[in-house]
Design an enzyme around this catalytic site. Structure first.
Site, mmCIF file in Angstrom:
data_model
loop_
_atom_site.group_PDB
_atom_site.id
_atom_site.type_symbol
_atom_site.label_atom_id
_atom_site.label_comp_id
_atom_site.label_asym_id
_atom_site.label_seq_id
_atom_site.Cartn_x
_atom_site.Cartn_y
_atom_site.Cartn_z
ATOM 1 N N ASP A 1 -2.639 -6.459 -7.632
ATOM 2 C CA ASP A 1 -3.603 -6.509 -6.307
ATOM 3 C C ASP A 1 -2.927 -7.522 -5.144
ATOM 4 O O ASP A 1 -2.443 -8.447 -5.473
ATOM 5 C CB ASP A 1 -4.740 -7.475 -7.038
ATOM 6 C CG ASP A 1 -5.679 -7.694 -5.753
ATOM 7 O OD1 ASP A 1 -5.691 -7.221 -4.662
ATOM 8 O OD2 ASP A 1 -6.565 -8.386 -6.107
ATOM 9 N N TYR B 1 -7.094 2.886 13.603
ATOM 10 C CA TYR B 1 -7.566 4.352 14.082
ATOM 11 C C TYR B 1 -8.870 4.065 15.221
ATOM 12 O O TYR B 1 -9.553 3.338 15.106
ATOM 13 C CB TYR B 1 -8.412 5.275 12.736
ATOM 14 C CG TYR B 1 -8.938 6.639 13.351
ATOM 15 C CD1 TYR B 1 -7.840 7.477 13.708
ATOM 16 C CD2 TYR B 1 -10.137 6.784 13.497
ATOM 17 C CE1 TYR B 1 -8.037 8.672 13.983
ATOM 18 C CE2 TYR B 1 -10.414 8.232 13.728
ATOM 19 C CZ TYR B 1 -9.762 8.984 14.160
ATOM 20 O OH TYR B 1 -9.997 10.324 14.892
ATOM 21 N N GLY C 1 0.814 -1.203 -0.198
ATOM 22 C CA GLY C 1 -0.057 -0.172 -0.007
ATOM 23 C C GLY C 1 0.963 1.120 0.008
ATOM 24 O O GLY C 1 0.875 2.212 0.920
ATOM 25 N N LYS D 1 -11.033 -3.577 12.271
ATOM 26 C CA LYS D 1 -9.802 -3.080 13.176
ATOM 27 C C LYS D 1 -9.530 -4.184 14.135
ATOM 28 O O LYS D 1 -8.573 -4.223 14.753
ATOM 29 C CB LYS D 1 -9.963 -1.847 13.716
ATOM 30 C CG LYS D 1 -9.715 -0.905 12.166
ATOM 31 C CD LYS D 1 -8.498 -0.987 11.169
ATOM 32 C CE LYS D 1 -8.348 0.061 10.257
ATOM 33 N NZ LYS D 1 -7.340 -0.020 9.455
ATOM 34 N N TYR E 1 -17.401 4.606 13.303
ATOM 35 C CA TYR E 1 -16.039 3.971 12.958
ATOM 36 C C TYR E 1 -15.509 3.158 14.148
ATOM 37 O O TYR E 1 -15.876 1.719 13.618
ATOM 38 C CB TYR E 1 -14.855 5.154 13.245
ATOM 39 C CG TYR E 1 -13.707 5.016 12.410
ATOM 40 C CD1 TYR E 1 -13.108 5.198 10.917
ATOM 41 C CD2 TYR E 1 -12.896 3.914 13.201
ATOM 42 C CE1 TYR E 1 -12.147 4.565 10.513
ATOM 43 C CE2 TYR E 1 -11.815 3.422 12.435
ATOM 44 C CZ TYR E 1 -11.368 3.819 11.143
ATOM 45 O OH TYR E 1 -10.329 3.089 10.638
HETATM 46 P P1 NAD Z 1 -4.764 5.393 1.028
HETATM 47 O O1 NAD Z 1 -6.226 5.361 0.362
HETATM 48 O O2 NAD Z 1 -4.172 6.838 1.171
HETATM 49 O O3 NAD Z 1 -3.738 4.533 0.587
HETATM 50 C C1 NAD Z 1 -4.048 3.229 0.360
HETATM 51 C C2 NAD Z 1 -2.769 2.410 -0.439
HETATM 52 O O4 NAD Z 1 -3.406 0.924 -0.501
HETATM 53 C C3 NAD Z 1 -2.567 3.078 -1.822
HETATM 54 O O5 NAD Z 1 -1.216 2.988 -2.013
HETATM 55 C C4 NAD Z 1 -3.274 1.878 -2.680
HETATM 56 O O6 NAD Z 1 -2.772 1.964 -4.117
HETATM 57 C C5 NAD Z 1 -3.015 0.711 -2.018
HETATM 58 N N1 NAD Z 1 -4.165 -0.201 -2.485
HETATM 59 C C6 NAD Z 1 -5.497 -0.337 -2.270
HETATM 60 N N2 NAD Z 1 -6.164 -1.520 -2.779
HETATM 61 C C7 NAD Z 1 -4.858 -2.198 -3.139
HETATM 62 C C8 NAD Z 1 -4.712 -3.595 -3.839
HETATM 63 N N3 NAD Z 1 -5.820 -4.353 -3.894
HETATM 64 N N4 NAD Z 1 -3.698 -3.856 -4.017
HETATM 65 C C9 NAD Z 1 -2.525 -3.268 -3.693
HETATM 66 N N5 NAD Z 1 -2.405 -1.957 -3.332
HETATM 67 C C10 NAD Z 1 -3.539 -1.531 -3.039
HETATM 68 O O7 NAD Z 1 -5.001 4.820 2.607
HETATM 69 P P2 NAD Z 1 -4.609 5.345 4.098
HETATM 70 O O8 NAD Z 1 -5.684 6.434 4.403
HETATM 71 O O9 NAD Z 1 -3.191 5.849 4.189
HETATM 72 O O10 NAD Z 1 -4.872 4.082 4.814
HETATM 73 C C11 NAD Z 1 -3.769 3.057 5.154
HETATM 74 C C12 NAD Z 1 -4.141 2.342 6.504
HETATM 75 O O11 NAD Z 1 -4.056 3.396 7.465
HETATM 76 C C13 NAD Z 1 -5.590 1.836 6.583
HETATM 77 O O12 NAD Z 1 -5.408 0.685 7.047
HETATM 78 C C14 NAD Z 1 -6.378 3.140 7.394
HETATM 79 O O13 NAD Z 1 -7.499 2.218 7.971
HETATM 80 C C15 NAD Z 1 -5.487 3.215 8.173
HETATM 81 N N6 NAD Z 1 -5.527 4.893 8.868
HETATM 82 C C16 NAD Z 1 -5.873 5.724 8.209
HETATM 83 C C17 NAD Z 1 -6.104 6.876 8.870
HETATM 84 C C18 NAD Z 1 -6.654 7.928 7.981
HETATM 85 O O14 NAD Z 1 -6.904 9.129 8.811
HETATM 86 N N7 NAD Z 1 -6.299 8.142 6.574
HETATM 87 C C19 NAD Z 1 -5.888 6.706 10.244
HETATM 88 C C20 NAD Z 1 -5.517 5.839 11.020
HETATM 89 C C21 NAD Z 1 -5.304 4.559 10.197
#
Ligand code: NAD
Length: 393
Positions: free
Chosen positions: A109, A224, A46, A243, A234
């Site tokens: 994927d 989160y 990711g 989570k 959430y």
């Molecule tokens: P984001 O949408 O910015 O990034 C997601 C990443 O996952 C991207 O690089 C995308 O290309 C990749 N991705 C998605 N589907 C895919 C697949 N099938 N195969 C390969 N890559 C794939 O997301 P984010 O907000 O950075 O979230 C990342 C983690 O952090 C999640 O678990 C989220 O719950 C957690 N999180 C987010 C926040 C927030 O406020 N954004 C806060 C706490 C925790």
């Protein structure tokens, strides 16, 4: 082509290549200024946006690590721009190359067996042939489980009761009440299958089986929690169930890694504007209030500041951390949401939340900062970029 933002629902369907490049450069620069004696070979699942991209930048530019990045993004075709993540990755590779860090990127994927195999091959081709840190940072709407071929979808809904609460349309600035009916058992199970920990566990099993994990390897995935006012949608909703599953799988992964002295963690991060979070009702209004309060206090962070601080915390004792010295909460989680959950911020939030409306939105919240961060994710609204210029997409 001249590229403008084009919105469809919660997402922007265009991305600006020069703006995305600037975005990545700014984050890389921040990481470079924070040297960390950390991991040397890192896999980020990711890695093209949000927290995962920030981790890959921290690994490469703070720690000088070789990295393998896995993401799912679309290149440009015809007059359609690539996704922001695709441009981000191009920029990352350019900068990592200049700094002499090895990198391999896999666009596919991550839930599939095929991409896991490809990643293992990539790790084997790096010097050392193993990774000492695996970051799991996927946020996706769907997953096909490779072991039974079943397709699952994730939804953001409350569990057991309807939810009614304030939210904002951050484009128009309208604050309104939204109601969401509770998820069905199938929707809960689908969300757990997509956003829970099963795929994280599959990754670690495959990496371990193939000898791709260095002794004392660490892995981290992100969660989160947030304040009470977001819990119904959430923490106590479908995503919260996912989570909880992530934390359960963390315990299982810990048993796997312990055999070689390694460790698995769930880090609880700050709520930030990312493609994933902008789709969650209530969260944009909450984030725009938190931005205001945290900027006033001087404690606001973006993805890169959060991830640099996380790496500093985990690797404060050097590249071979003493796990027992890493501060964790009663459930063993690393709390990067500590500044967000600070009492002074949360009591300020409660007062503002009761008052905020369409009329006072601009004054009480940092909705302008929210919008700015949203467009910046797609490479728009960045100082120094000529948006009237014809760019190669
Ligand atoms: P984001 O949408 O910015 O990034 C997601 C990443 O996952 C991207 O690089 C995308 O290309 C990749 N991705 C998605 N589907 C895919 C697949 N099938 N195969 C390969 N890559 C794939 O997301 P984010 O907000 O950075 O979230 C990342 C983690 O952090 C999640 O678990 C989220 O719950 C957690 N999180 C987010 C926040 C927030 O406020 N954004 C806060 C706490 C925790």
């Amino acid at each position: 082509m001249i590229v403008h933002p084009k919105m469809r629902g919660f997402i922007c369907t265009t991305a600006h290549p020069v703006g995305c490049n600037m975005n990545v450069r700014h984050q890389a620069e921040y990481a470079r200024q924070h040297k960390i004696n950390g991991p040397k070979r890192v896999l980020v699942i990711g890695s093209s946006g949000g927290y995962g991209l920030a981790c890959r930048l921290t690994a490469a530019f703070s720690c000088k690590a070789d990295t393998v990045g896995v993401f799912f993004d679309r290149p440009a075709s015809g007059s359609r721009t690539a996704t922001a993540g695709w441009y981000n990755n191009v920029s990352f590779e350019k900068l990592a190359g200049q700094d002499g860090c090895a990198f391999i990127s896999i666009n596919g994927d991550a839930y599939s067996d095929e991409v896991k195999k490809q990643t293992i091959e990539a790790i084997k081709s790096l010097p050392g042939g193993q990774v000492d840190l695996v970051i799991y940072s996927l946020a996706a709407p769907n997953r096909v489980n490779p072991r039974d071929g079943q397709k699952h979808s994730s939804v953001i809904k409350p569990v057991g009761k309807s939810f009614t609460g304030k939210t904002v349309d951050f484009h128009t600035g309208q604050v309104y009440e939204t109601s969401i009916s509770p998820a069905s058992e199938d929707e809960i199970a689908g969300t757990v299958a997509v956003m829970g920990g099963e795929d994280w566990l599959f990754w670690i099993e495959e990496l371990k089986k193939s000898g791709s994990l260095a002794p004392k390897a660490a892995t981290m995935a992100f969660s989160y929690i947030g304040p009470t006012l977001t819990h119904d949608i959430y923490k106590d909703g479908t995503i919260g169930r996912a989570k909880e599953d992530l934390e359960e799988k963390c315990t299982m992964i810990n048993s796997l890694l312990a055999q070689d002295g390694g460790r698995a963690y769930v880090a609880v991060n700050k709520g930030l504007v990312t493609q994933a979070s902008s789709a969650i009702p209530v969260v944009p209004l909450y984030i725009s209030l938190i931005y205001k309060l945290m900027k006033e206090k001087g404690s606001h962070e973006g993805c890169i500041e959060q991830m640099v601080r996380l790496f500093e915390r985990v690797y404060s004792g050097g590249s071979q951390p003493n796990w027992d010295s890493i501060p964790v909460d009663e459930k063993g989680r690393i709390r990067m949401d500590d500044w967000e959950m600070d009492d002074s911020i949360q009591s300020g939030l409660d007062k503002l939340w009761a008052k905020v409306s369409t009329e006072n939105l601009e004054e009480l919240t940092d909705i302008a900062g929210y919008r700015e961060d949203f467009y910046r994710m797609f490479g728009f609204g960045i100082k120094g970029v000529d948006y009237q210029a014809d760019v190669e997409i």
